[in-house]
Design a protein around this motif. Structure first.
Motif, short mmCIF file in Angstrom:
data_model
loop_
_atom_site.label_atom_id
_atom_site.label_comp_id
_atom_site.label_asym_id
_atom_site.label_seq_id
_atom_site.Cartn_x
_atom_site.Cartn_y
_atom_site.Cartn_z
N UNK A 50 1.96 4.66 1.82
CA UNK A 50 1.86 5.28 3.15
C UNK A 50 2.52 6.66 3.12
N UNK A 51 2.27 7.44 4.14
CA UNK A 51 2.83 8.79 4.23
C UNK A 51 2.59 9.56 2.94
N UNK A 52 1.32 9.66 2.56
CA UNK A 52 0.92 10.42 1.38
C UNK A 52 1.72 10.05 0.14
N UNK A 53 1.97 8.78 -0.05
CA UNK A 53 2.63 8.34 -1.26
C UNK A 53 4.14 8.51 -1.24
N UNK A 54 4.70 8.92 -0.09
CA UNK A 54 6.16 9.09 -0.05
C UNK A 54 6.86 7.76 0.20
N UNK A 55 6.14 6.74 0.61
CA UNK A 55 6.76 5.43 0.86
C UNK A 55 5.71 4.34 0.64
N UNK A 56 6.16 3.10 0.64
CA UNK A 56 5.25 1.96 0.55
C UNK A 56 5.29 1.17 1.84
N UNK A 57 4.19 0.52 2.16
CA UNK A 57 4.18 -0.37 3.31
C UNK A 57 3.68 -1.73 2.84
N UNK A 84 0.86 -1.20 0.00
CA UNK A 84 0.00 0.00 0.00
C UNK A 84 0.89 1.24 0.00
N UNK A 135 -3.01 16.37 -1.10
CA UNK A 135 -3.15 15.79 0.23
C UNK A 135 -4.54 15.98 0.80
N UNK A 152 4.68 20.26 -1.77
CA UNK A 152 4.68 18.89 -1.25
C UNK A 152 3.24 18.37 -1.05
N UNK A 153 2.34 19.26 -0.62
CA UNK A 153 0.96 18.81 -0.39
C UNK A 153 0.24 18.51 -1.70
N UNK A 186 1.34 8.90 -10.03
CA UNK A 186 1.18 8.90 -11.49
C UNK A 186 2.38 8.21 -12.14
N UNK A 210 10.14 16.29 -9.45
CA UNK A 210 9.31 15.09 -9.41
C UNK A 210 8.91 14.65 -10.81
#
Ligand code: FAD
Ligand code: AMP
Lengths: 316, 246
Positions: free
Chosen positions: A128-135, A126, A243, A262-263, A271, A288
């Motif tokens: 996490x952290x608004x798309x900054x990482x995966x969990x 999934x 966000x 960032x938000x 994307x 980005x």
């Protein structure tokens, strides 16, 4: 064992439903689609093409009542002896899936972007952290619920239409009275769009959105905007991505006159490919982006529309 | 009117996201926590406005450890009457929701409000789970909430549009943008918050349904390819042949 897929039909039966059925099919067990309300049977039968063996419809339940939908899915799970339920992670699923999780004592992966691992524990990826990482979320219960993020998998047509059966899911009383629903007509729902053209304060005023709409039209894209643009009323609120707005993950995102705060990125950095058009070479969005154009939107966008028209003409 | 507002913490959006212990734990080093914006700006402020016009009491609740008392004091400073902290690290959404639901059941509230989602894990799970535990209707993504006696009229976001629904108390609602305007705590509020009651209670249920096994970071982005503003044919060709998205 079988897998139930709940189909949201509030906006018709479309791509996100086909994705969810394809996803369930890939998990390897019989796939049974469940829905409520009055969707057209011939549309529902299409789910068979993506792997559903049948569709169960409870026509007496209210499509907007998450408590009723939960009861219907729970009875379908019981009668079909299913041990997994799949949703497309839309607004209905966000309300129903957690309820169902409690009712069935089944762990929920909200917003899965991958199929479950086939080795070891049952787990899915999934954001996490608004798309900054995966969990990686492991489900510890016997029954499992997965709510699949749109655009995470390609629908695969592998079979043919299936049967559609009436189903009494004991929806029970409805406690939510819908007074009215306002929906814009004919738009591509933003979370489902494969191409999104988005613009920000760099466009200077609502009267300049014509070029954005024209660009969206040649691309068959949905339109979106940055938050300040929705806040000052240049564009409707449902177009606001980021966000605090809608999170999207199209194949192509074109950002025009958006700085890339960032938000904002939090809602769009899923994307696959991002194109940024901005007068300021130092705009953070370029960090980005995949393709960048430093230039004035009012010159670049019309040129891009012309190039796309040429491309469309030579590809048809 | 007794209103319960669920408050969670979330890392300030500018926080650096990193993981430790073999990518199994979020690295809290140097992370600044704030009250999850949806909980603070929309759920809490709307609860306070309802109390101000109709009378009653606003309780905030959080499942968290002692360090989270900073965000509790902030919410009290904005105007909540009292606070409850359920003393545990929130393990998963079900763990969190079941503690809150137990407290809500024992203390019968007319309205339970949450934020739309936490911005760290973006689950949007806790509110629906509380509603199911309490057998209450759940109005998700409310953008406007008015009360007339025990009947609430609520506007909510639905796919691509807006819906107006009517529901009777008690109910659970998750709050999105539009519900209220952010309030900045004033000095009097901050002083008063120090002495407002904060009850710490132990967990009542240790079950969890899911767990985060590990985390990973996205692959580093390759540098952005710059294209001349005069050459949109090149962009179109790259999008077609290289990126394969048109
Ligand atoms: C808690 C919080 C949540 C937020 N949530 C969101 C959210 O969900 N979504 C969101 O978008 N924002 C959000 N914001 C706001 C965000 O921080 C930025 O302020 C916002 O995204 C900026 O919008 P913008 O890029 O349209 O405007 P600006 O920052 O003003 O940028 C305009 C850009 O246009 C460029 N430009 C100017 N003229 C032209 C031209 N002729 N041609 C091309 N480019 C031009 C400029 O160089 C500039 O980069 C949030 C902020 C906070 C604090
Ligand atoms: N640990 C917690 N304590 C209290 N409330 C919480 C907690 N976690 C989540 N919530 C509430 O549930 C909402 C949705 O969270 P989530 O399901 O994590 O997206 C939040 O906006 C909060 O109002």
């Amino acid at each position: 064992m079988s897998t139930i897929v709940y189909i949201t039909t509030n906006n018709g039966v479309g791509k996100s439903a086909f994705e969810a059925v394809t996803y369930a099919k890939k998990m390897g067990e019989e796939v049974i689609a469940v829905t409520v309300g009055n969707a057209d049977s011939s549309l529902l039968a299409e789910l068979g093409v993506y792997g559903a063996s049948k569709v169960l419809v409870d026509r007496n339940a209210n499509v907007d009542d998450d408590q009723q939908i939960t009861r219907v899915i729970a009875s379908a799970v019981e009668t079909t002896n299913a041990n997994k339920v799949v949703f497309s992670h839309d607004l209905i699923a966000k309300a129903v899936a957690p309820r169902l999780s409690v009712r069935l004592k089944a762990g929920l992966v909200a917003g899965a972007i991958s199929l479950p691992s086939t080795e070891g524990d049952f787990s899915c990826k999934v954001n996490v952290f608004s798309g900054k990482a995966f969990g990686s979320v492991t489900v510890k219960t016997d029954k499992k619920i997965i709510s699949l993020l749109p655009n995470s998998i390609q629908p695969e047509a592998t079979s043919s239409a299936c049967t559609v059966e009436d189903f009494n899911g004991n929806a029970g009383e409805t406690r939510v009275k819908v007074l009215n629903t306002k929906k814009p007509e004919g738009d591509i729902p933003l979370p489902e769009a494969e191409v999104v053209v988005s613009a920000g304060r760099g466009l200077k005023g609502p009267e300049n959105w014509g070029i954005i709409e024209d660009l969206a039209k040649v691309l068959g894209a949905a339109t979106a905007c940055s938050r300040p643009v929705a806040d000052i009323g240049w564009r409707p609120h449902h177009e606001h991505v980021g966000q605090t707005g809608v999170a999207i993950r199209p194949n192509l995102y074109i950002a025009v006159g958006i700085s890339g705060a960032i938000q904002h990125l939090a809602g769009v950095n899923g994307s696959k490919v991002m194109v940024v058009i901005n007068t300021d070479a130092e705009a953070p969005f370029f960090k980005a982006a995949d393709y960048g154009i430093v230039g004035d939107a009012f010159e670049v966008v019309p040129r891009l529309i012309e190039s796309l028209k040429k491309f469309n003409a030579s590809n048809n | 009117m007794k209103i319960l507002v669920c408050i969670s913490k979330s890392p300030d959006t500018t926080s650096k996201i990193a993981f430790t212990e073999g990518n199994t734990k979020f690295d809290e080093n140097g992370v600044q926590y704030i009250v999850n914006p949806y909980d603070e700006w929309y759920a809490l402020v709307r609860a306070l406005e309802l109390k101000e016009t109709l009378g009653g009491n606003v309780t905030i609740i959080t499942v968290g450890n002692a360090a989270d008392e900073a965000i509790i004091r902030k919410a009290l400073a904005i105007g909540a009457d009292d606070a409850v902290r359920i003393d545990a690290d929130p393990k998963d959404a079900y763990f969190t929701a079941s503690q809150i639901a137990k407290y809500a059941k024992d203390n019968s509230f007319d309205i339970v409000l949450t934020g739309k989602e936490t911005i760290n894990y973006n689950g949007s799970q806790v509110a629906g789970m509380i509603a199911e535990e309490l057998d209450m209707p759940f109005i998700s993504l409310a953008t406007k909430l008015d009360l007339n006696g025990t009947t609430a009229t609520i506007e909510r976001e639905v796919m691509g549009g807006v819906q107006v629904v009517e529901v009777n108390t008690p109910f659970v609602a998750s709050c999105a943008k539009g519900m209220a305007e952010q309030r900045i705590p004033n000095m009097r509020g901050i002083m008063a918050a120090r002495t407002k009651p904060l009850t710490v209670i132990p967990v009542t249920n240790n079950e969890e349904y899911t767990a985060y096994a590990s985390y990973s970071m996205p692959e580093a982005k390759t540098a952005c390819k710059m294209i001349s503003p005069d050459n949109m044919d090149e962009l179109v060709s790259l999008l077609h042949n290289e990126a394969k998205v048109i």
